[in-house]
Scaffold this active site. Structure first.
Site, PDB file in Angstrom:
ATOM      1  N   ARG A   1      -8.822   6.980 -23.888  1.00  0.00           N
ATOM      2  CA  ARG A   1      -9.447   6.882 -22.586  1.00  0.00           C
ATOM      3  C   ARG A   1      -9.838   5.616 -21.938  1.00  0.00           C
ATOM      4  NH1 ARG A   1     -12.368  11.263 -24.944  1.00  0.00           N
ATOM      5  NH2 ARG A   1     -11.655  13.288 -24.359  1.00  0.00           N
TER       6      ARG A   1
ATOM      7  N   LYS B   1      -3.989  -1.880  -9.979  1.00  0.00           N
ATOM      8  CA  LYS B   1      -3.126  -0.660 -10.109  1.00  0.00           C
ATOM      9  C   LYS B   1      -2.096  -0.655 -11.351  1.00  0.00           C
ATOM     10  CE  LYS B   1      -2.895   0.399  -5.031  1.00  0.00           C
ATOM     11  NZ  LYS B   1      -1.892   0.365  -3.930  1.00  0.00           N
TER      12      LYS B   1
ATOM     13  N   GLU C   1       5.814 -11.645  -1.326  1.00  0.00           N
ATOM     14  CA  GLU C   1       4.380 -11.065  -1.204  1.00  0.00           C
ATOM     15  C   GLU C   1       3.261 -12.180  -1.005  1.00  0.00           C
ATOM     16  OE1 GLU C   1       3.819  -7.964  -1.628  1.00  0.00           O
ATOM     17  OE2 GLU C   1       5.476  -6.811  -3.064  1.00  0.00           O
TER      18      GLU C   1
ATOM     19  N   GLU D   1      -8.245   2.021  -1.819  1.00  0.00           N
ATOM     20  CA  GLU D   1      -7.493   2.132  -0.681  1.00  0.00           C
ATOM     21  C   GLU D   1      -7.731   3.236   0.083  1.00  0.00           C
ATOM     22  OE1 GLU D   1      -3.235   1.274  -1.899  1.00  0.00           O
ATOM     23  OE2 GLU D   1      -2.550   2.303  -0.089  1.00  0.00           O
TER      24      GLU D   1
ATOM     25  N   ARG E   1      -7.546  -1.889   2.285  1.00  0.00           N
ATOM     26  CA  ARG E   1      -6.518  -2.308   1.153  1.00  0.00           C
ATOM     27  C   ARG E   1      -4.912  -1.732   1.717  1.00  0.00           C
ATOM     28  NH1 ARG E   1      -6.602  -1.907  -5.487  1.00  0.00           N
ATOM     29  NH2 ARG E   1      -4.520  -2.577  -5.851  1.00  0.00           N
TER      30      ARG E   1
ATOM     31  N   ASN F   1      -0.302  -2.928   2.449  1.00  0.00           N
ATOM     32  CA  ASN F   1       1.394  -2.447   2.424  1.00  0.00           C
ATOM     33  C   ASN F   1       2.029  -2.980   3.695  1.00  0.00           C
ATOM     34  OD1 ASN F   1       0.277  -0.382   0.575  1.00  0.00           O
ATOM     35  ND2 ASN F   1      -0.430   1.031   2.250  1.00  0.00           N
TER      36      ASN F   1
ATOM     37  N   HIS G   1       6.007  -2.671   3.548  1.00  0.00           N
ATOM     38  CA  HIS G   1       6.428  -1.866   2.565  1.00  0.00           C
ATOM     39  C   HIS G   1       6.659  -0.400   2.869  1.00  0.00           C
ATOM     40  CE1 HIS G   1       4.518  -5.023   0.013  1.00  0.00           C
ATOM     41  NE2 HIS G   1       4.963  -4.307  -1.109  1.00  0.00           N
TER      42      HIS G   1
ATOM     43  N   HIS H   1       9.760  -0.260   1.256  1.00  0.00           N
ATOM     44  CA  HIS H   1      10.144   1.086   0.018  1.00  0.00           C
ATOM     45  C   HIS H   1      11.369   1.555   0.303  1.00  0.00           C
ATOM     46  CE1 HIS H   1       5.885   0.872  -1.869  1.00  0.00           C
ATOM     47  NE2 HIS H   1       6.599  -0.058  -2.270  1.00  0.00           N
TER      48      HIS H   1
ATOM     49  N   HIS I   1      12.732  -5.896  -5.192  1.00  0.00           N
ATOM     50  CA  HIS I   1      11.293  -5.420  -4.777  1.00  0.00           C
ATOM     51  C   HIS I   1      11.047  -6.568  -3.315  1.00  0.00           C
ATOM     52  CE1 HIS I   1       7.661  -3.410  -3.530  1.00  0.00           C
ATOM     53  NE2 HIS I   1       6.974  -4.554  -3.656  1.00  0.00           N
TER      54      HIS I   1
HETATM   55 ZN    ZN Z   1       5.079  -5.331  -3.177  1.00  0.00          ZN
END
Ligand code: ZN
Ligand code: ADP
Length: 346
Positions: free
Chosen positions: A114, A136, A178, A224, A228, A232, A235, A239, A251
């Site tokens: 945990r 993340k 980024e 998010e 946040r 994105n 993205h 993506h 990416h």
């Molecule tokens: Zn990214």
């Protein structure tokens, strides 16, 4: 619940980096150490720090390089190793690698017993300014990225640009996308430095500024719920481009093209001026080439995007260079029309 994302340690060079890491370990209670790396970071990065005393005793777990290693079988293999080695919550995992290693190792550590201790040592540009910041941690499912994971802060992130010396140039340029994003959504000074010369962004100063933009946003909204989503930007389309079969884009390359398309949408929706759109277009095309948009395949992929509510497509859009807004929801039909218009423009 509050999460503390603050402890990031910056070093100008390897000597300084090794001293900071040594200090961190001498201040922390005695523990067993696992170092997680991939074949490339074992060869190029571990060897640079292998003489550190606490690493002499460390267990090394090496996985194959590449996004395909970020899966549940490999996670399971690492969990089993940790159990066999009698690791406890008080022991520590060092994630030495790019985004793949940081995400995988962060996930394994966050869930083993945990939650055991872990730190990130990002060795790619992308991981320094993005993957190792903001908590993340996660793995892929059915070849879809980051579908299983947690938000859980690492104990510390140690950044040293000297690790970039061995990183292929294509990976560096990809990662810079980024930082360009951080400039576009929240800091026009970063953008200006990028316009002057893209390689400005690889210096520690600009790495710090880039991280500050992300840290500021994730501290406001770790889970998010709103702010946040600014991260994105680029993205939603990016993506999809990354997942179109045979595209072969890294990416950051896909995100760079995604940012160009989303800047175009920002202009068409009359948020962004034509002048600023043209600046963005010039910088992205000269460094990342022209995007090719196959509208049907992109549409299928964006409709599956996990961020969408109902049938609308959720975008972060630019208002000017350095300022953005979240939750701009567009109908798929409108998005398709805009993509078509974009294709005709280029
Ligand atoms: Zn990214
Ligand atoms: P990212 O950080 O872009 O998410 P990865 O973690 O998959 O991506 O890393 C990209 C590639 O670069 C991988 O093949 C990885 O093994 C390799 N790599 C990572 N760091 C270094 C480094 N400092 N020197 C050389 N290769 C590296």
């Amino acid at each position: 619940m509050e999460i503390d994302f603050t402890p990031i340690n910056f070093s100008e060079n390897l000597g300084e980096f090794k001293r900071s890491l040594k200090q961190f370990f001498s201040n922390s209670p005695s523990q067993k150490v696992v170092l997680l790396c991939d074949t490339n970071t074992l060869e190029n990065c571990y060897t640079k720090i292998a003489d550190l005393p606490f690493l002499k005793e460390a267990e090394i777990i090496e996985v194959e390089p590449g996004e395909a290693s970020k899966n549940i079988e490999i996670a399971n293999h690492i969990w089993e190793n940790l159990l066999e080695l009698d690791f406890t919550k008080a022991d520590i995992i060092i994630n030495l690698g790019g985004g793949m290693i940081c995400d995988l190792g962060g996930f394994v550590a966050s869930t083993f017993k945990r939650g055991m201790r872990f730190i990130h040592i990002p060795t790619t540009y992308l991981a320094m300014v993005d993957a190792s910041i903001g908590g993340k941690q996660g793995i892929n499912l059915l070849n879809t990225k980051n579908q299983v994971g947690v938000i859980n802060a690492q104990e510390a992130t140690f950044i040293c640009p000297d690790f970039l010396d061995t990183l292929p140039q294509r990976e560096i340029i990809s990662g810079l996308a980024e930082t360009i994003k951080h400039g576009l959504i929240g800091n026009s000074e970063i953008w200006q430095k990028a316009e002057e010369n893209l390689t400005n962004l690889t210096g520690l100063d600009l790495i710090k500024k880039s991280i500050e933009v992300k840290q500021h946003i994730v501290n406001l909204d770790p889970y998010e719920k709103g702010e946040r989503k600014k991260l994105n930007f680029g993205h939603t389309i990016g993506h999809a481009l990354e997942n179109v079969d045979g595209n072969g884009l890294l990416h950051g390359e896909a995100v760079a093209h995604g940012m160009l398309v989303e800047a175009f949408i920002s202009w068409q929706k009359e948020f962004l001026s034509e002048l600023e759109f043209n600046k963005i277009k010039a910088l992205i095309i000269s460094n990342y080439g022209n995007p090719t948009l196959e509208i049907e395949s992109i549409s299928k992929l964006i409709i599956k995007d996990k961020k969408n509510l109902s049938e609308k497509i959720n975008f972060t859009l630019l208002h000017s260079i350095g300022s953005s807004s979240i939750d701009n929801n567009l109908d798929l039909d409108e998005v398709k029309e805009l993509l078509d218009k974009f294709n005709r423009l280029l």
